[in-house]
Motif scaffolding. Structure first.
Motif: not given
Lengths: 275, 379
Positions: A55-59, A220-229
């Motif tokens: 998830y961090t990498l995605h962010a 919308g804080n979707i982990r792995g989708e719309t989460n920025t750092l």
């Protein structure tokens, strides 16, 4: 005996300089060090585990994508706007110059809400978009949109005073010497505004990477989708994953420090070439 | 290349910068556009160059309509008021710019450009500064570089906006002469804008005086100085003293006088007395201890300054009114014989002047007293 200026007494000077350093230390350096200290408090291994979390990498990826889309947009928009208001007289010019500042004046959260109301599924434009199967809110396009909104004054604001002060006579000279519009821009306008432009870009980039309020409303804080750092930092913190939160925070801090280094280097090079 | 301006007008918002005006500038002529700020002279120059578009009217270069032609296609050398050198380019790069931006087919080779730049820098005597940046040059040097840059594209016309405005007096004089020589040598048509009457009169073949978006007068410097067409031109050329009076026929006075209180000037023989403002240039007056038979203009000396070839005396009207202090120029020998002091009273004797009758802005009446003066002297 010559008259001393204020601050000429050695003890006062030392006191003021000391105070400045103390404030910078407390307000800037200590928190920065604390971030790194916290992130590494459980050892390098855990730091690495947290960093390579999917998830961090995605962010990280999403944040870089947002910046990569926002900054060029801002660059073009900022130059265009600054050009428009400093080189032309037209009705509404002053109003336009005031409007540029709206993103500075409006709270980012309010800006996010505005976008949500407008483009959300119940919004005026949102329902039309829904019918055409286009989702902007709670998806990355929405994040890019609000980030563009938040950062759009940076480049223009840096350029407008400079271009006003420089005036248009060099550009006119270029035209009178037979330059085409593009030649004039590339060989005269751009070199003259390079420094300010770079500075504006650096600021816009820093803000694009670090923006929290507006993005949190529309993402919308979707982990792995719309989460920025920045959002990711908050989520981890709420999960009581302190080390994880601080690990992501170090990334933001490193980005900020890198930005500073780049900016300083560019300024130094500019000075070298101008002598 | 001749320039023909036909019914050109320009408006900025509510401000009428140029009222429809016509002007023809002949091939090879050096014309000075002279006027106070806001008179429209710079606007006119920029319209000729194509940096500004006129609201109405036509511009012809050698008979060809260029009204719609873009500035880059007009091939006009334009020198800007503050030089507008490209600050991030060296002197050589600045001068080369006009050649560098030519389309590929017309662009000379790198070596040829380099050589042309060297020649141009040689012409303006600044070859040694080729690798400097504009910020490292003095005002006069910048001006020459700006000229060299404009000359690089071999224009047939040179337009200069206040070319010497920001320079100190000595450099100005030097550059003025240099410009005149350059113009004669290269034989192009030149137009320059200035608010300095001395500059305009010294450099130009013809001077166009402008005020409030209109042409007040166009004439050779000699004609302009000898026969100013209007009150404005007279005022603007400067160094003028004004005596306003009525023609009165009260008892005890002869009625061929222009009178204000006790002060008066008699009309020369053969002129019909008329009320109005008499304009007298500072060198068209003499001063003496006694009033003469043709004038009674008592003045108090306020200041005497010995400047250069002549002595300038500043005077205040005694018991009559004038909008400004008077100024009379006398010779050093006259000064040495007379030794005027501050506070002394003396009398002015006009030799030549122009009378603007009431409510008339132009066509002044030329008056000359020299003959009568001589008569009195010989008598």
């Amino acid at each position: 005996m010559h008259q001393q200026r204020i601050g000429d007494q050695p003890w006062l000077r030392r006191l003021l300089i000391g105070l400045a350093f103390l404030l910078v230390g407390i307000l800037l350096v200590v928190p920065l060090v604390a971030i790194f200290a916290q992130a590494l408090s459980a050892g390098l291994n855990i730091f690495w585990v947290n960093l390579s979390d999917k998830y961090t990498l995605h962010a990280i990826g999403l944040t870089l994508l947002v910046a990569a889309l926002t900054v060029p947009l801002n660059l073009v928009f900022g130059v265009f706007l600054a050009w428009l208001v400093t080189r032309f007289e037209f009705p509404g010019r002053r109003i336009l110059m005031t409007l540029i500042d709206i993103p500075f004046a409006v709270s980012p959260v309010v800006a996010g809400l505005m976008y949500l109301l407008l483009y959300g599924s119940n919004g005026w434009l949102g329902s039309w978009l829904m019918d055409h199967d286009l989702q902007l809110m709670f998806a990355w396009p929405g994040i890019v949109m609000v980030t563009v909104f938040i950062t759009c004054p940076f480049v223009a604001r840096e350029l407008i005073p400079l271009m006003q002060q420089q005036g248009s006579s060099e550009e006119e000279a270029a035209l009178s010497l037979g330059a085409s519009g593009w030649q004039m821009f590339r060989r005269v306008t751009l070199p003259n505004i390079k420094c300010a432009l770079l500075y504006g870009v650096v600021l816009a980039n820093a803000r694009a990477v670090g923006e929290f309020g507006a993005v949190s409303v529309v993402s919308g804080n979707i982990r792995g989708e719309t989460n920025t750092l920045p959002l990711h930092v908050e989520l981890l913190y709420q999960d009581y994953n302190l080390v994880g939160a601080f690990t992501s925070a170090t990334l933001l801090a490193v980005l900020a420090l890198l930005t500073l280094v780049v900016k300083t280097f560019l300024e130094w090079r500019q000075q070298q070439s101008a002598r | 290349m001749s320039i023909q301006i036909k019914q050109i007008s320009k408006q900025f918002g509510d401000f009428q910068a140029l009222k429809p005006l016509n002007l023809t500038i002949n091939e090879g002529e050096l014309v000075g556009l002279l006027g106070p700020s806001g008179s429209g002279k710079t606007t006119l120059l920029r319209i000729i160059a194509g940096l500004e578009t006129a609201d109405q009217g036509q511009i012809l270069f050698s008979g060809k309509d260029v009204t719609q032609l873009h500035v880059r296609d007009r091939k006009v050398g334009f020198v800007f008021q503050h030089y507008a050198l490209f600050r991030h380019m060296t002197v050589a790069e600045n001068v080369a710019f006009g050649l560098d931006v030519l389309p590929k087919q017309q662009r000379p080779s790198k070596a040829s450009i380099k050589q042309q730049v060297a020649e141009l820098l040689d012409k303006v005597q600044l070859s040694h500064l080729a690798s400097r940046y504009p910020a490292q040059l003095s005002g006069g040097q910048k001006q020459r570089i700006a000229l060299a840059r404009a000359l690089a594209m071999q224009p047939r016309m040179l337009l200069l906006d206040e070319p010497f405005g920001a320079l100190d007096a000595k450099v100005r004089k030097e550059l003025r002469r240099w410009l005149r020589n350059l113009h004669d040598e290269l034989g192009f048509t030149s137009v320059f804008v200035t608010h300095d009457q001395e500059e305009a009169l010294e450099v130009s073949d013809r001077v166009v005086v402008m005020s409030q978006g209109q042409i007040e007068q166009e004439a050779t410097p000699q004609d302009l100085y000898q026969q100013p067409a209007s009150r404005f031109v007279y005022d603007f050329l400067g160094g003028v003293n004004v005596f306003e009076g009525e023609v009165c026929s009260t008892a005890g006075h002869s009625n061929n006088r222009l009178q204000q209180g006790k002060a008066w000037v008699a009309f020369p023989d053969g002129h019909k007395p008329q009320a109005g403002q008499l304009y007298l240039r500072s060198h068209e007056l003499s001063l003496s201890n006694q009033p003469s038979a043709t004038a009674h203009l008592p003045l108090t000396i306020k200041a005497v300054s010995l400047i250069g070839a002549e002595v300038r005396v500043e005077l205040e009207p005694l018991d009559w009114q004038s909008p400004d202090l008077w100024e009379v120029v006398i010779s050093h020998s006259h000064y040495n014989n007379w030794q005027p002091q501050r506070g002394d009273t003396c009398f002015a004797q006009p030799q030549a002047g122009q009378l603007f009758t009431k409510n008339k802005e132009n066509q002044p009446l030329a008056l000359n007293w020299t003959k009568e003066h001589l008569l009195i002297k010989t008598a």
